[in-house]
Design an enzyme around this catalytic site. Sequence first.
Site, PDB file in Angstrom:
ATOM      1  N   ILE A   1      39.333  38.188  43.156  1.00 17.94           N
ATOM      2  CA  ILE A   1      37.936  38.094  43.591  1.00 17.94           C
ATOM      3  C   ILE A   1      37.882  38.413  45.087  1.00 17.94           C
ATOM      4  CG2 ILE A   1      35.926  36.586  43.803  1.00 17.94           C
ATOM      5  CD1 ILE A   1      37.177  34.925  41.454  1.00 17.94           C
TER       6      ILE A   1
ATOM      7  N   THR B   1      38.234  39.111  53.641  1.00 16.71           N
ATOM      8  CA  THR B   1      39.273  39.867  54.335  1.00 16.71           C
ATOM      9  C   THR B   1      39.707  41.068  53.489  1.00 16.71           C
ATOM     10  OG1 THR B   1      41.143  38.695  53.335  1.00 16.71           O
ATOM     11  CG2 THR B   1      40.149  37.694  55.303  1.00 16.71           C
TER      12      THR B   1
ATOM     13  N   HIS C   1      42.471  41.408  52.110  1.00 19.07           N
ATOM     14  CA  HIS C   1      43.466  40.943  51.149  1.00 19.07           C
ATOM     15  C   HIS C   1      43.181  41.476  49.740  1.00 19.07           C
ATOM     16  CE1 HIS C   1      46.547  38.206  49.654  1.00 19.07           C
ATOM     17  NE2 HIS C   1      45.705  37.810  48.716  1.00 19.07           N
TER      18      HIS C   1
ATOM     19  N   PHE D   1      45.480  46.875  31.156  1.00 21.02           N
ATOM     20  CA  PHE D   1      45.038  46.360  32.448  1.00 21.02           C
ATOM     21  C   PHE D   1      43.871  45.405  32.214  1.00 21.02           C
ATOM     22  CE2 PHE D   1      42.741  46.571  36.502  1.00 21.02           C
ATOM     23  CZ  PHE D   1      43.773  46.339  37.388  1.00 21.02           C
TER      24      PHE D   1
END
Length: 153
Positions: free
Chosen positions: A82, A86, A88, A113
């Site tokens: 989620i 940032t 990340h 996936f």
Amino acid sequence: MKVLEGDFTVRDVRIALVATRFNAFIVDSLLEGALDTLRRHGVPDERLDVVKAPGAYELPLVVSRLAKSGRYDGIIALGCVIRGGTAHFEYVAGECAKGLGQAMMQHELPIAFGVLTTETIEQAIERAGTKAGNKGAEAALSTLEMISLLRKL
């Protein structure tokens, strides 16, 4: 003209489901959706293995090791990333997708996936069994279809 396509009636399959512990409140629903779908299509529990990985970033290594074992006809990778405040998100989601794709090609094995990459928690919840269906169930169907198709090729 000959057309080849997979179906959902494969028999004698062995499937690994790799689910992340991170964001388990979402991933557990994806896992249940995948398991329910596989069972409804005739895959018995004794032909299913569930493996828990810490997070989405670690999924490719775990999936690759399972694929290398030669024990499985297909692998379903389940996780949830989620977006936060940032960068990340981009690193984790991108490396997860790239690594799973590489594992699939290297081992020539269907690897679904089933990793949600969403902007919000609400979007993740919608894709884990509410408004937008259950993406874990969809990943399970994709795996069965790919196993069937590869057996025909």
